[in-house]
Design an enzyme around this catalytic site. Structure first.
Site, PDB file in Angstrom:
ATOM      1  N   ASP A   8      24.034  96.892   8.926  1.00 20.44           N
ATOM      2  CA  ASP A   8      25.083  97.740   9.004  1.00 20.44           C
ATOM      3  C   ASP A   8      25.809  97.634  10.195  1.00 20.44           C
ATOM      4  OD1 ASP A   8      26.770  99.545   7.933  1.00 20.44           O
ATOM      5  OD2 ASP A   8      25.217 100.858   7.026  1.00 20.44           O
TER       6      ASP A   8
HETATM    7  C1  BGC Z   1      28.196 101.888   6.287  1.00 19.29           C
HETATM    8  C2  BGC Z   1      28.388 100.598   5.357  1.00 19.29           C
HETATM    9  C3  BGC Z   1      29.504  99.984   5.317  1.00 19.29           C
HETATM   10  C4  BGC Z   1      30.015  99.842   6.832  1.00 19.29           C
HETATM   11  C5  BGC Z   1      31.279  98.932   6.675  1.00 19.29           C
HETATM   12  C6  BGC Z   1      28.894 101.529   7.729  1.00 19.29           C
HETATM   13  O1  BGC Z   1      29.283 102.581   8.348  1.00 19.29           O
HETATM   14  O2  BGC Z   1      27.097 102.433   6.316  1.00 19.29           O
HETATM   15  O3  BGC Z   1      27.976 101.281   4.094  1.00 19.29           O
HETATM   16  O4  BGC Z   1      29.543  99.105   4.374  1.00 19.29           O
HETATM   17  O5  BGC Z   1      30.011 100.705   7.644  1.00 19.29           O
HETATM   18  O6  BGC Z   1      32.489  99.440   6.584  1.00 19.29           O
END
Ligand code: BGC
Length: 788
Positions: free
Chosen positions: A326
């Protein structure tokens, strides 16, 4: 809390973005992950998904696909053989735009040209994307970049939020929506979505419940598989298909106290039986990629958790795709205090199984792979075999996405791909199918010959909040003109009626100064529609709430409308189950519309005026108050079940154990009855299956939808079984007086369960109770026996 300055704008903010177009083409394929589970234990769980999978073809790897995979393998090997260590590491790092207003910027162009990054997050617009891809094609080995984005519930055509889509209990329609999203996003050059989010949750305080399918692993599995198949089709090299990502692995939805990014800690059996099934279903459906979660599980951060990322995902589930961290989560291993340095963070993540680091800012403290992997390889802390295997995954992803054959996006398709009449029609249909009628004291449907309607409330004419959170980057303020508000939907539905509007208050409702105007409008109208709920920013990432009631003075606004004595109905738009208190007890009609998306206003009008029967069912319990949380229908039994006459039983002194509205609940404009429960066998062996059928009759006077739900419970097992557990469902539309026999299948994978011994799946002998109803409460009852 280490958010980079590049962190994209809050999901609820709609920014003016660069828009444009694109196309790709080429190769057809399905990922290796479509292969079935390796062990008999895992295949038991696969059986759960099989129920849903049986309705949808395309999960078997065909001979042609196998040949294509083999050919990809040799191309990948040949490329890996020619890559330098720096070029390999580049493939394992994800960057983001570095220029003003979301443009690529020279830094990104340079690093792509030099092969320092292999993928890009949050860049939109075909001109931008093609510019970066041209730079990538100038790199020494001409390896294309893949562009990823959170395409969660639409790209330009915005569908209801995922929790709303789950309320439809209609995986086929959900699959279609994901397919439309893929078509729109790929037209802009985005070949990779970070969706489906499949985190099961029993805690509506957690803002991200809006992104998932609620509290149940079986419903969640069906939705997860449907979305993967919608995004990827039978091969995401197709110009209008994209790679899907199942996230957040694993069990993010169990964050303690519903507080965002908090700890998760649980037994092995709970992890396996409750939280993991939807991820597994997505992997079985062929999800190309998996995202690890920000959270820790049982004391180990998921980003550095080999048990999750290698033992379960790769070894047990035979996942053959790419794992992405993530957002800057590798570096956060230091904030956890788990890694003592950025280098150790990179080492822990890559050895646990994280293929790509979502560093976004490259180079920076957040791009630990860029900074440290070479040193880790040179010192022997990370093996070249690990690097090569990870690079193979990334290159395979790009081959399967068709990027080697067609790296550039056709700038023309976007001109006709977005917001097509068919897409808008699908959005309207899904919004209608996702609505759940919570109360109806003979008020709905409204008569289409009504003379006047007052439309009031903070969400009544609020296109931005109506879309909910997780509207993608690039969705511009100008795109909001395509959104139909409830006010406009009602005007269109009853063109002859006088329709007045008074907002009453904004969605935070901190001031009552607009109440008088709303009350006057209500007094002057034959009926009032109050549209209340949450601002979009109250749910989604980083949006936990400790009080999940209607914000501010919204309940007082509804009470003021009620005090007029005139007929009124309440429509809710929100991203989580709410504690509704007075409104649940008093609103003569209460329609849960969730955040219904672009066509939400038309869909609300369709339901209010009876053009569409509300057939949605809750995918998550609505608690009476926050003290009941965590709450779910599928809790384990207690030795002291609640007994009102015995103080020393499992209950509260001040509130019943039951929720305000249970999982699976939802009313209709007609009535249904279930009869003739029939089990195809009274007893089965541990490897046996049986069918459960019942007759559903529409006993009312209008056509309507119901969802037949099959639950089971087993006593006498080595691990306590939930008091009920969903194991099958079917949404049905019936004409008045019509009867249909619904048949659902129970296989070993549905009857069995995981024990606390890691990976051990068992079907145990004994009596299994069967319930068939249209909610998690009540229903017809039967039994069968599993023989030893
Ligand atoms: C979120 C994810 C997301 C990623 C990219 C993160 O902060 O937890 O779900 O896909 O950002 O945008």
């Amino acid at each position: 809390m280490k958010r980079s300055p590049l962190r994209r704008p809050g999901a609820a903010q709609i920014v003016s973005g660069v828009t444009v177009l694109g196309v790709v083409a080429a190769l057809a394929v399905v990922t290796a992950a479509a292969a079935g589970p390796a062990s008999g234990k895992a295949s038991g769980l696969g059986g759960q998904a099989a129920l849903a999978a049986a309705q949808r073809p395309g999960t078997t790897v065909s001979a042609a696909t196998s040949r294509q995979l083999a050919s990809v393998g040799s191309q990948v090997d040949s490329l890996v053989g020619r890559m330098t260590l720096a070029e390999k590491i580049g493939q394992l790092e994800m960057s983001g735009p570095t220029g003003p207003n979301g443009t690529p910027g020279q830094t990104l162009l340079d690093e792509v040209r030099s092969g320092e990054v292999g993928s890009v997050l949050d860049l939109v617009g075909v001109a931008n994307i093609n510019q970066v891809q041209q730079a990538a094609l100038q790199s020494r080995l001409h390896i294309p970049v893949i562009f990823g984005l959170d395409v969660i519930h639409g790209y330009k055509t915005i569908f209801p939020v995922p929790l709303g889509e789950a309320s439809s209990w209609d995986p086929t329609a959900v699959r279609n929506d994901a397919s439309i999203s893929a078509s729109e996003a790929t037209a802009d050059g985005i070949k990779w979505t970070f969706n489906p989010m499949v985190d099961v949750s029993r805690d509506p305080r957690w803002g991200r419940v809006v992104e998932g399918s609620g509290e149940d692993p079986f419903l969640g599995s069906a939705m997860a598989a449907a979305k993967v198949r919608g995004y990827q089709g039978s091969g995401f090299s197709a110009p209008d298909k994209m790679a899907a990502t199942v996230k957040h692995f694993g069990a993010y939805g169990a964050v303690q106290a519903g507080r965002e990014y908090n700890t998760t800690d649980m037994s092995e059996q709970q992890l396996r039986n409750l939280y993991l099934p939807p991820y597994k279903a997505a992997v079985d459906a062929g999800a190309a990629t998996v995202m690890s979660s920000f959270t820790s599980l049982n004391g180990v951060p998921d980003t550095a958790n080999p048990y999750l990322l290698t033992t379960i995902l790769r070894d047990e589930w035979q996942f053959g795709g790419t794992v992405i961290s993530d957002y800057q989560a590798v570096q956060e291993l230091e904030a956890f205090g788990y890694a003592t340095s950025g280098a150790e963070a990179a080492q822990l993540a890559i050895t646990a199984g994280v293929t790509i680091e979502m560093g976004v800012q490259v180079p920076s403290q957040f791009s630990t792979y860029t900074l440290y992997l070479a040193g880790l390889v040179n010192s022997g802390k990370v093996s070249m075999a690990t690097i090569n295997s990870d690079v193979r995954h990334v290159l395979t992803l790009k081959y399967l996405a068709g990027l080697f054959a067609h790296p550039l996006t056709d700038p023309n398709r976007v001109k006709t791909a977005e917001l097509t009449p068919a897409s808008l029609a699908a959005a309207r249909t899904m919004a209608g199918r996702s609505m759940v009628l919570l109360n109806n004291n003979h008020v709905l449907p409204l008569n289409t010959s009504v003379s006047s309607v007052a439309v009031v409330g903070p969400l009544a004419d609020n296109p931005s909040d109506q879309l909910g959170p997780d509207v993608p980057i690039g969705y511009a303020a100008s795109d909001l003109t395509s959104v139909v508000s409830v006010l406009n939907g009602i005007k269109a539905a009853v063109p002859h009626a006088t329709v007045t509007y008074a907002q009453g208050c904004d969605a935070t409702c901190t001031s009552a100064s607009g109440f008088d105007a709303a009350v006057s409008a209500a007094k002057a109208a034959a009926v009032t529609v109050v549209v209340a709920g949450e601002p979009a920013s109250y749910s989604g990432e980083a949006s936990s709430r400790s009080d999940i009631g209607l914000p501010g003075q919204q309940t007082a606004l509804i009470q003021a409308i009620a005090a007029t004595g005139k007929p009124y109905v309440v429509v809710l738009m929100n991203g989580r189950p709410l504690t509704l208190g007075w409104v649940a007890d008093n609103a003569p009609a209460l329609l849960e519309a969730w955040f219904p998306g672009t066509e939400g206003g038309n869909a609300v009008a369709d339901v209010l005026f009876g053009k569409v029967d509300p057939g949605g069912k809750l995918p998550m319990s609505f608690p009476r108050n926050v003290g009941q949380i965590p709450i779910s229908y599928n809790e384990l039994p207690t030795g002291r079940p609640a007994d009102p006459s015995n103080k020393y039983t499992s209950k509260y002194l001040d509130v019943p154990n039951t929720p305000q509205y249970p999982f699976g609940y939802g009313l209709s404009y007609t009535t249904f009855s279930l009869s003739n429960l029939h089990l195809s066998a009274g007893s089965i062996s541990r490897s046996g299956s049986l069918t459960v059928s019942a007759d559903l009759t529409n006993t009312g006077t209008v056509a309507g939808d119901d969802v037949v739900q099959l639950y089971i419970h087993q006593d006498g097992t080595t691990i306590l079984q939930p008091v009920r557990r969903l194991d099958g469902f079917q949404r049905v539309t019936l004409a008045p007086g019509q009867t249909k026999t619904i048949t659902l299948t129970l296989s070993p994978g549905d009857i069995g369960f995981y024990t606390n011994t890691p990976g051990q799946f068992v079907v145990e002998p004994g009596t299994v109770d069967v319930y068939v109803g249209d909610s998690s409460v009540g229903g017809l009852q039967g039994q069968f026996t599993v023989t030893g």
